[in-house]
Design an enzyme around this catalytic site. Structure first.
Site, mmCIF file in Angstrom:
data_model
loop_
_atom_site.group_PDB
_atom_site.id
_atom_site.type_symbol
_atom_site.label_atom_id
_atom_site.label_comp_id
_atom_site.label_asym_id
_atom_site.label_seq_id
_atom_site.Cartn_x
_atom_site.Cartn_y
_atom_site.Cartn_z
ATOM 1 N N GLU A 160 0.790 -1.225 0.000
ATOM 2 C CA GLU A 160 0.000 0.000 0.000
ATOM 3 C C GLU A 160 0.827 1.282 0.000
ATOM 4 O O GLU A 160 0.719 2.116 0.910
ATOM 5 C CB GLU A 160 -1.000 -0.027 1.166
ATOM 6 C CG GLU A 160 -1.992 -1.172 1.028
ATOM 7 C CD GLU A 160 -3.142 -1.128 2.020
ATOM 8 O OE1 GLU A 160 -3.083 -0.312 2.974
ATOM 9 O OE2 GLU A 160 -4.091 -1.901 1.846
ATOM 10 N N GLU B 37 -5.301 -8.478 -1.063
ATOM 11 C CA GLU B 37 -6.107 -8.344 0.154
ATOM 12 C C GLU B 37 -7.548 -8.057 -0.242
ATOM 13 O O GLU B 37 -7.805 -7.235 -1.130
ATOM 14 C CB GLU B 37 -5.612 -7.189 1.037
ATOM 15 C CG GLU B 37 -4.251 -7.389 1.669
ATOM 16 C CD GLU B 37 -3.878 -6.243 2.609
ATOM 17 O OE1 GLU B 37 -4.788 -5.468 3.005
ATOM 18 O OE2 GLU B 37 -2.686 -6.116 2.933
#
Length: 314
Positions: free
Chosen positions: A128, A244
């Site tokens: 991220e 995810e």
């Protein structure tokens, strides 16, 4: 990992734990549970930055390295793929110029240590990226990190994702290096007010409690999102990995099951690999107290699939 990670699950809150919340003991029996259930891959988020020296040469603590070694070996010994990333290196998002030398040093150490392991191990450069790691800045950092890996491990599968915290809508800004052994990753938590209702670290998340999911418009939104990502992957000749996706335990289980099953089925339909977030804490598909899968989530992820199937074997 020639055919991709397949069906995976994250061992979140184990090697990446920030403290102050539930943590997953990195117990070998949990790898047994994952393998028996029929998953192909364990993604191991690792907070290397909390276990490395602050000054050059930024040496990773040997004891922590051995903990990661044990997790990687536990997966590979059971015929599972493993994905190791750099997770929760928040300073890379807030001050990338200052932390770039350390970040690259981490990858030089990780790549050199695991260079001799089978191809069922993949590296994911940074979880991220965002903040001051703007798309243009991240594209430059990504290329440098890939070069750091390739210096000692030229054949390893490497997973890259876009700035914007791996959001699939940020894919168009991702510059893909000229490298034949890349996968692209996205994370998927939409709609956020459903997947993160009641999450204590999200301001105002208690206001979302009671949000359900499952109507035709809900399904259309997920389908449209994932089809957009799949189209980008086809355009760039890259396999997609939904690294995810998951819904926090604050949501009702019936809606969590519907959302998880639909996202998983759409990813499968579009030829994407995936890894559910996560195994055994606050999004968990496995109940650590009972020592058993939460059946609605296990069913949503795996259905009646043959547990003997593996996408890749050593």
């Amino acid at each position: 990992m020639e055919s991709g990670p397949g069906r995976g699950i994250n061992f979140g809150n184990a090697l990446d734990a920030l403290g102050g919340g539930p943590e997953l003991p990195l117990d070998e029996r949990y790898f047994d549970e994952v393998a028996r259930a029929g998953f192909d891959t364990v993604r191991l988020p690792v907070r290397w930055s909390a276990h490395a020296a602050a000054a050059a040469p930024y040496t990773i603590d040997p004891a922590f390295f051995r903990r990661v070694d044990a997790g990687v070996r536990a997966a590979l010994d059971r015929g599972l793929n493993a994905v190791v990333n750099v997770h929760h290196y928040q300073e890379m998002n807030t001050d990338p110029d200052a932390h770039l030398p350390r970040f690259l040093a981490l990858w030089r150490q990780i790549a050199a240590r695991y260079a001799g392991l089978p191809g069922q191990l993949a590296f994911e450069l940074l979880n991220e990226p965002g903040g001051r790691l703007t798309p243009s800045r991240w594209n430059a950092v990504l290329a440098q990190a890939l070069a750091a890996v390739r210096a000692s491990d030229p054949e390893r599968t490497v997973i890259i994702g876009p700035a914007g915290h791996n959001d699939l809508h940020a894919l168009p800004a991702l510059a893909v290096p000229d490298d034949a052994r890349l996968l692209a990753t996205v994370h998927y938590y939409a709609p956020f007010d459903f997947t993160h209702q009641g999450a204590g670290w999200v301001p105002g998340a208690d206001r979302w409690l009671g949000r359900t999911w499952g109507g035709a418009s809900d399904e259309d939104a997920v389908r449209s999102d994932l089809e957009r990502a799949a189209a980008w992957g086809r355009e760039h000749g890259l396999r997609l990995f939904v690294g995810e996706f998951g819904a926090f335990c604050g949501a009702a289980m019936d809606s969590r099951e519907r959302w998880t099953a639909f996202v998983r089925a759409e990813a499968d339909r579009l030829g994407m690999s995936w890894a559910y977030w996560e195994f055994g804490t606050d999004f968990g598909a496995f109940d650590l107290v009972r020592g058993a899968w939460r059946e609605p989530l296990r069913r949503a992820l795996l259905g009646a699939a043959d547990p003997a199937r593996r996408t890749s074997r050593p």
